[in-house]
Design a protein around this motif. Structure first.
Motif, short mmCIF file in Angstrom:
data_model
loop_
_atom_site.label_atom_id
_atom_site.label_comp_id
_atom_site.label_asym_id
_atom_site.label_seq_id
_atom_site.Cartn_x
_atom_site.Cartn_y
_atom_site.Cartn_z
N LEU A 161 5.79 0.05 -9.57
CA LEU A 161 4.50 -0.29 -8.94
C LEU A 161 3.35 -0.16 -9.92
O LEU A 161 2.46 -1.02 -9.97
CB LEU A 161 4.25 0.63 -7.75
CG LEU A 161 4.79 0.18 -6.40
CD1 LEU A 161 4.32 1.13 -5.31
CD2 LEU A 161 4.35 -1.25 -6.07
N HIS A 165 0.69 -2.91 -11.35
CA HIS A 165 -0.75 -2.65 -11.28
C HIS A 165 -1.40 -2.80 -12.65
O HIS A 165 -2.43 -3.47 -12.79
CB HIS A 165 -0.99 -1.25 -10.73
CG HIS A 165 -2.42 -0.83 -10.77
ND1 HIS A 165 -3.31 -1.18 -9.77
CD2 HIS A 165 -3.13 -0.12 -11.67
CE1 HIS A 165 -4.50 -0.68 -10.08
NE2 HIS A 165 -4.42 -0.04 -11.21
N SER A 170 2.43 -8.89 -10.19
CA SER A 170 3.81 -8.53 -9.92
C SER A 170 4.72 -9.45 -10.72
O SER A 170 4.26 -10.36 -11.37
CB SER A 170 4.11 -8.64 -8.43
OG SER A 170 4.27 -9.99 -8.06
N LEU A 178 -2.70 -1.90 -7.13
CA LEU A 178 -2.15 -0.77 -6.37
C LEU A 178 -3.30 0.08 -5.87
O LEU A 178 -4.15 0.49 -6.65
CB LEU A 178 -1.25 0.05 -7.30
CG LEU A 178 -0.61 1.30 -6.72
CD1 LEU A 178 0.32 0.97 -5.57
CD2 LEU A 178 0.15 2.05 -7.81
N ASP A 179 -3.34 0.34 -4.57
CA ASP A 179 -4.38 1.25 -4.08
C ASP A 179 -3.74 2.53 -3.53
O ASP A 179 -2.52 2.63 -3.41
CB ASP A 179 -5.29 0.59 -3.04
CG ASP A 179 -4.51 0.12 -1.83
OD1 ASP A 179 -3.48 0.74 -1.50
OD2 ASP A 179 -4.92 -0.88 -1.21
N MET A 182 -1.33 2.20 -0.54
CA MET A 182 -0.03 1.61 -0.83
C MET A 182 0.86 2.62 -1.56
O MET A 182 2.07 2.68 -1.33
CB MET A 182 -0.21 0.36 -1.69
CG MET A 182 0.94 -0.62 -1.56
SD MET A 182 0.76 -2.00 -2.67
CE MET A 182 -0.66 -2.83 -1.98
N GLN A 185 2.08 5.03 1.02
CA GLN A 185 3.14 4.39 1.82
C GLN A 185 4.47 4.40 1.06
O GLN A 185 5.52 4.74 1.63
CB GLN A 185 2.76 2.94 2.14
CG GLN A 185 3.81 2.23 2.99
CD GLN A 185 3.56 0.73 3.13
OE1 GLN A 185 2.86 0.12 2.32
NE2 GLN A 185 4.14 0.14 4.16
N THR A 186 4.42 4.08 -0.21
CA THR A 186 5.65 4.04 -1.01
C THR A 186 6.24 5.44 -1.15
O THR A 186 7.45 5.64 -1.02
CB THR A 186 5.38 3.43 -2.39
OG1 THR A 186 4.64 2.22 -2.24
CG2 THR A 186 6.69 3.12 -3.10
N LEU B 145 5.98 -4.03 4.90
CA LEU B 145 5.39 -3.58 3.63
C LEU B 145 5.13 -4.77 2.72
O LEU B 145 5.70 -5.85 2.90
CB LEU B 145 6.32 -2.58 2.92
CG LEU B 145 7.84 -2.73 3.07
CD1 LEU B 145 8.34 -4.02 2.50
CD2 LEU B 145 8.54 -1.55 2.45
N PRO B 146 4.22 -4.60 1.74
CA PRO B 146 3.97 -5.67 0.78
C PRO B 146 5.23 -5.94 -0.03
O PRO B 146 6.03 -5.03 -0.27
CB PRO B 146 2.88 -5.09 -0.13
CG PRO B 146 2.30 -3.94 0.60
CD PRO B 146 3.38 -3.42 1.48
N GLU B 148 5.73 -6.31 -3.11
CA GLU B 148 5.87 -5.50 -4.33
C GLU B 148 6.40 -4.11 -4.03
O GLU B 148 7.15 -3.53 -4.82
CB GLU B 148 4.52 -5.38 -5.06
CG GLU B 148 4.04 -6.67 -5.70
CD GLU B 148 3.41 -7.62 -4.69
OE1 GLU B 148 3.19 -7.21 -3.52
OE2 GLU B 148 3.13 -8.77 -5.06
N VAL B 149 6.01 -3.55 -2.88
CA VAL B 149 6.52 -2.24 -2.48
C VAL B 149 8.00 -2.37 -2.15
O VAL B 149 8.83 -1.55 -2.58
CB VAL B 149 5.73 -1.68 -1.28
CG1 VAL B 149 6.40 -0.41 -0.74
CG2 VAL B 149 4.30 -1.39 -1.67
#
Lengths: 196, 196
Positions: A161, A165, A170, A178-179, A182, A185-186, B145-146, B148-149
DNA sequence: TTTATAAAAGAATGAATATTCATTTATATT
DNA sequence: AATATAAATGAATATTCATTCTTTTATAAA
């Protein structure tokens, strides 16, 4: 006597990283580097034994700085989730603060240069992370697994990720940033995978 | 008229991959490559426009062959777990059957060369995987999810493990071999992360 | 201020680099 | 069997390469 000018060495270092990130290892020549850093070619050899030593030394510096950063406020005795979150935060902070270092060290990690770097790396880091993992398994906070499986599940997604970023896109070429949300979440997904 | 000798081209290709895997991009010179492949330097230029074209063309070949392999028996309409398992199996099979290709393409993926490779890659693959992911989310077989994730959690661990395996050692230097059971265990962890 | 010392410079070295050129060679077509 | 054509060659080119040499320069210690 005249002292070594650290600013000069830093300029050499930074330009070398920049050149390798943008043009690869075969884009780094000592003369171009000297010109870019505003020094004489001979000056590079005062600070580094030769081209190979330059690359390996810089790689080691960055790797060690990354390890150090990742261990900030970290202890192997930490609760598993807490420790994982801190490792993620520390690594992300380092990489986002030093994007060039990130792209450089990842390039090294996937090149034959890393063989030389690996054997010169300190042992501290592996020991600490090893203890962290074993303790977490013993405490039933982490599902039992080989260290390599842990490593792959726990950190490979983060690295991937952050690479997206840092490159701004990607692997499909789509723009990507990437925030915080996110990343959280990952991390949650990864924790779900790893917790018993 | 005389025809192009594909065996000759293949020898050039294979030696180029070997040289880059063992000595990096700066370890590849056209004269050394010619000698290793048992051809004249000029012959390389019959098959490839120049050094850069050689590297990019070989990269594209491998990337496309990997994509093709990963799509064997795959359909975006598959059940999520079934599709994931097939992708893992297909990719692992390819990488383990072609370890040099694996080390080569990973080196490319982390080098500036990949910029050129990316924009020449076919769109098929992304579209198919995109449909697979969207469908799985719509069917509540995959947590929303996105892309990329998803990609990072679903495949980065596999790539990391296979890299350890192909190199014969983990990043700490410890000897390492990936077996069927360990791969299945890791897939289970990843599925646990991704399933709602 | 002088001196000793190592940093830094710039030019120079020979080796290695990517690429091309003129020539030879193999073969598909006639 | 002759011919046409492009593959393949090995030598040659100009350029760039990593590295070192000699000289100059800055500065810490005297």
């Amino acid at each position: 006597m005249r002292l070594k000018d650290d600013n000069k060495k830093e300029r050499i270092r930074n330009k070398a990283i920049e050149m390798i990130v943008h043009h690869g290892f075969d884009g780094l020549s000592m003369q171009k580097l000297a010109k870019a850093a505003g020094v004489s070619p001979a000056t590079i050899y005062i600070h580094y034994k030769d081209r190979d030593d330059l690359i390996v030394t810089i790689s080691l510096e960055i790797a060690n700085r990354l390890f150090e950063s990742s261990l900030l406020n970290f202890s192997p005795d930490m609760n598993f989730e807490e420790g994982m979150r801190l490792q993620w935060k520390n690594r992300a902070n380092f990489f986002i603060a030093h994007p060039m270092d990130m792209l450089f060290i990842e390039q090294v990690r996937y090149s034959p240069v890393y063989e030389k770097v690996r054997e010169m790396l300190g042992q501290n880091f592996k020991e600490i992370m090893g203890r962290f993992v074993n303790k977490a398994i013993a405490n039933s906070q982490l599902v039992p697994l080989p260290f390599e499986v842990y490593w792959s599940v726990a950190f490979a997604p983060l690295y991937q990720l952050i690479k997206f970023h840092t490159q701004g896109k990607s692997y499909t070429g789509k723009n990507f940033t990437l925030d915080e949300a996110m990343m959280e979440q990952t991390l949650q997904l990864v924790l779900k995978a790893l917790k018993p």
